[in-house]
Write a protein that holds these residues in place. Structure first.
Motif, PDB file in Angstrom:
ATOM      1  N   PHE A 112      11.269  16.249   3.512  1.00  0.00           N
ATOM      2  CA  PHE A 112      10.048  16.941   3.942  1.00  0.00           C
ATOM      3  C   PHE A 112      10.339  17.857   5.117  1.00  0.00           C
ATOM      4  CE2 PHE A 112       6.900  16.649   7.399  1.00  0.00           C
ATOM      5  CZ  PHE A 112       5.894  17.459   6.870  1.00  0.00           C
ATOM      6  N   ILE A 113      11.091  17.345   6.101  1.00  0.00           N
ATOM      7  CA  ILE A 113      11.395  18.130   7.307  1.00  0.00           C
ATOM      8  C   ILE A 113      12.204  19.378   6.944  1.00  0.00           C
ATOM      9  CG2 ILE A 113      12.687  18.113   9.477  1.00  0.00           C
ATOM     10  CD1 ILE A 113      11.970  15.107   9.693  1.00  0.00           C
ATOM     11  N   HIS A 114      13.223  19.230   6.125  1.00  0.00           N
ATOM     12  CA  HIS A 114      14.046  20.378   5.738  1.00  0.00           C
ATOM     13  C   HIS A 114      13.212  21.424   4.999  1.00  0.00           C
ATOM     14  CE1 HIS A 114      17.682  18.664   7.207  1.00  0.00           C
ATOM     15  NE2 HIS A 114      17.768  17.709   6.303  1.00  0.00           N
ATOM     16  N   HIS A 115      12.303  20.964   4.156  1.00  0.00           N
ATOM     17  CA  HIS A 115      11.454  21.901   3.416  1.00  0.00           C
ATOM     18  C   HIS A 115      10.520  22.657   4.356  1.00  0.00           C
ATOM     19  CE1 HIS A 115       8.944  23.500   0.215  1.00  0.00           C
ATOM     20  NE2 HIS A 115       7.879  23.043   0.874  1.00  0.00           N
ATOM     21  N   ALA A 157      -2.040  18.562   7.013  1.00  0.00           N
ATOM     22  CA  ALA A 157      -0.724  17.930   7.099  1.00  0.00           C
ATOM     23  C   ALA A 157      -0.455  17.064   5.876  1.00  0.00           C
ATOM     24  CB  ALA A 157      -0.623  17.097   8.378  1.00  0.00           C
ATOM     25  N   PHE A 158      -1.478  16.316   5.435  1.00  0.00           N
ATOM     26  CA  PHE A 158      -1.312  15.463   4.255  1.00  0.00           C
ATOM     27  C   PHE A 158      -0.943  16.289   3.019  1.00  0.00           C
ATOM     28  CE2 PHE A 158      -4.597  12.485   6.326  1.00  0.00           C
ATOM     29  CZ  PHE A 158      -3.597  11.793   6.980  1.00  0.00           C
ATOM     30  N   SER A 159      -1.496  17.485   2.915  1.00  0.00           N
ATOM     31  CA  SER A 159      -1.219  18.308   1.739  1.00  0.00           C
ATOM     32  C   SER A 159       0.257  18.658   1.631  1.00  0.00           C
ATOM     33  CB  SER A 159      -2.067  19.587   1.783  1.00  0.00           C
ATOM     34  OG  SER A 159      -1.624  20.464   2.825  1.00  0.00           O
ATOM     35  N   MET A 207       0.846  -1.205   0.000  1.00  0.00           N
ATOM     36  CA  MET A 207       0.000   0.000   0.000  1.00  0.00           C
ATOM     37  C   MET A 207       0.874   1.245   0.000  1.00  0.00           C
ATOM     38  SD  MET A 207      -2.829   1.285   2.838  1.00  0.00           S
ATOM     39  CE  MET A 207      -4.008  -0.010   2.523  1.00  0.00           C
ATOM     40  N   GLN A 208       0.577   2.171  -0.890  1.00  0.00           N
ATOM     41  CA  GLN A 208       1.302   3.441  -0.920  1.00  0.00           C
ATOM     42  C   GLN A 208       0.723   4.392   0.129  1.00  0.00           C
ATOM     43  OE1 GLN A 208       0.524   4.216  -5.140  1.00  0.00           O
ATOM     44  NE2 GLN A 208       2.738   4.228  -5.483  1.00  0.00           N
ATOM     45  N   PHE A 209       1.519   5.385   0.493  1.00  0.00           N
ATOM     46  CA  PHE A 209       1.074   6.336   1.505  1.00  0.00           C
ATOM     47  C   PHE A 209      -0.189   7.060   1.045  1.00  0.00           C
ATOM     48  CE2 PHE A 209       1.177  10.489   3.683  1.00  0.00           C
ATOM     49  CZ  PHE A 209       1.173  10.054   4.996  1.00  0.00           C
ATOM     50  N   ILE A 210      -0.267   7.434  -0.230  1.00  0.00           N
ATOM     51  CA  ILE A 210      -1.440   8.156  -0.724  1.00  0.00           C
ATOM     52  C   ILE A 210      -2.694   7.298  -0.622  1.00  0.00           C
ATOM     53  CG2 ILE A 210      -1.117   7.473  -3.157  1.00  0.00           C
ATOM     54  CD1 ILE A 210      -2.044  10.337  -3.866  1.00  0.00           C
ATOM     55  N   GLN A 211      -2.556   5.976  -0.806  1.00  0.00           N
ATOM     56  CA  GLN A 211      -3.693   5.067  -0.644  1.00  0.00           C
ATOM     57  C   GLN A 211      -4.088   4.949   0.822  1.00  0.00           C
ATOM     58  OE1 GLN A 211      -1.649   1.763  -2.556  1.00  0.00           O
ATOM     59  NE2 GLN A 211      -2.997   1.899  -4.350  1.00  0.00           N
ATOM     60  N   ALA A 212      -3.086   4.944   1.692  1.00  0.00           N
ATOM     61  CA  ALA A 212      -3.358   4.893   3.129  1.00  0.00           C
ATOM     62  C   ALA A 212      -4.082   6.160   3.586  1.00  0.00           C
ATOM     63  CB  ALA A 212      -2.051   4.717   3.895  1.00  0.00           C
ATOM     64  N   LEU A 227       2.229  14.663   1.112  1.00  0.00           N
ATOM     65  CA  LEU A 227       2.050  13.869  -0.106  1.00  0.00           C
ATOM     66  C   LEU A 227       3.075  14.165  -1.206  1.00  0.00           C
ATOM     67  CD1 LEU A 227      -1.857  13.689  -0.351  1.00  0.00           C
ATOM     68  CD2 LEU A 227      -0.261  11.835   0.176  1.00  0.00           C
ATOM     69  N   PRO A 228       3.472  15.427  -1.434  1.00  0.00           N
ATOM     70  CA  PRO A 228       4.477  15.656  -2.477  1.00  0.00           C
ATOM     71  C   PRO A 228       5.815  14.964  -2.199  1.00  0.00           C
ATOM     72  CG  PRO A 228       3.358  17.704  -1.944  1.00  0.00           C
ATOM     73  CD  PRO A 228       2.943  16.702  -0.907  1.00  0.00           C
TER      74      PRO A 228
END
Length: 276
Positions: A50-53, A26-28, A1-6, A31-32
């Motif tokens: 993600f954290i650095h961004h 948070a998902f928005s 299962m991919q994260f987007i499906q989860a 997801l990228p």
């Protein structure tokens, strides 16, 4: 299962979660970076981009809330959905100590005098009960018993969803009395209509009262701080404030070191006659 499906499954199963909108926000951002990843490949190494961004625009506390949503999904996938063999360790970022800003009694008096008429009972009730803004503005007369001097917050009306009773002290009763004739259903109103927010009137009153660095939620900090400094035990404060654990009330413990006085006295040396 991919994260987007989860995420899609999470949104369906948690449709009635009170803070689902926050999770979706948070998902928005997540997801990228990890949307296409299988859940089995999500770990701290994959989350660092993600954290650095996010660090470019928000504080660590915000990032931690978003990482907690990832951890929640991974736990669901492992324990309930049974599509993940194990849950990786996700390390939360270091956060500064929680903010505790409270009013002195004189500041509170100045603020109450600076408020417009319709906000005075709201602020006085907040200072007297420690209730959160939504808990106050959504209060109905059907959940107030002036004779028994109690109010009730029903299931789903509090931050953690649990019901709790609010003992009404004299200050709270006076605040309620100021609002008693305005509306048959809602306790706190503006132009006889239920209040949906505080607006700019609160900020303007703070400025007139010469009070800086203060938010509405700090009224709850003020209430808790006054209780501790008056000798209320932390466990009683936890119950009064509707916190589920002691972690949230420990931030106020330093305001009353007197409660440790008896412990400090246990090692007192009584006889000092030998000292010159």
């Amino acid at each position: 299962m991919q994260f987007i499906q989860a995420v899609a499954r999470y949104n369906v199963e948690k449709f009635d979660k009170k803070t689902l909108e926050n999770d979706q926000y948070a998902f928005s951002h997540l997801l990228p970076f990890i949307g296409d990843l299988p859940l089995s490949q999500i770990n701290m190494n994959r989350l660092w981009p993600f954290i650095h961004h996010r660090r470019l625009s928000v504080k660590n506390a915000t990032i931690n809330r978003e990482l907690e949503v990832v951890r929640c999904i991974l736990n669901l996938a492992h324990k309930e959905w049974q599509c993940l063999e194990s849950v990786p360790f996700l390390r939360m970022l270091k956060e500064p100590p929680p903010r505790v800003r409270f009013l002195t009694q004189s500041e509170a008096d100045r603020l109450l005098l600076a408020l417009p008429h319709h906000l005075q009972p709201v602020i006085q009730y907040a200072l007297a009960t420690g209730c959160r803004r939504a808990e106050i503005l959504n209060l109905e007369w059907s959940r107030v018993d002036l004779k028994r001097q109690v109010a009730w917050l029903d299931h789903g009306t509090t931050k953690n969803g649990a019901a709790r009773g609010i003992p009404l002290n004299r200050d709270a009763l006076i605040a309620l009395e100021l609002s008693r004739s305005r509306n048959a259903r809602w306790v706190f109103t503006y132009l006889n209509e239920p209040m949906v927010g505080i607006g700019s009137a609160f900020k303007k009153a703070l400025k007139r009262a010469d009070i800086n660095n203060f938010r509405f939620h700090d009224l709850r900090h003020t209430w808790a701080s006054w209780h501790v400094m008056a000798g209320t035990p932390l466990y009683d404060l936890m119950t009064l404030g509707g916190w589920k654990t002691m972690d949230c009330v420990q931030r106020y413990a330093h305001l009353a070191p007197e409660h440790l006085a008896s412990a400090a006295c246990r090692i007192e040396r009584i006889d000092y006659s030998h000292c010159s």
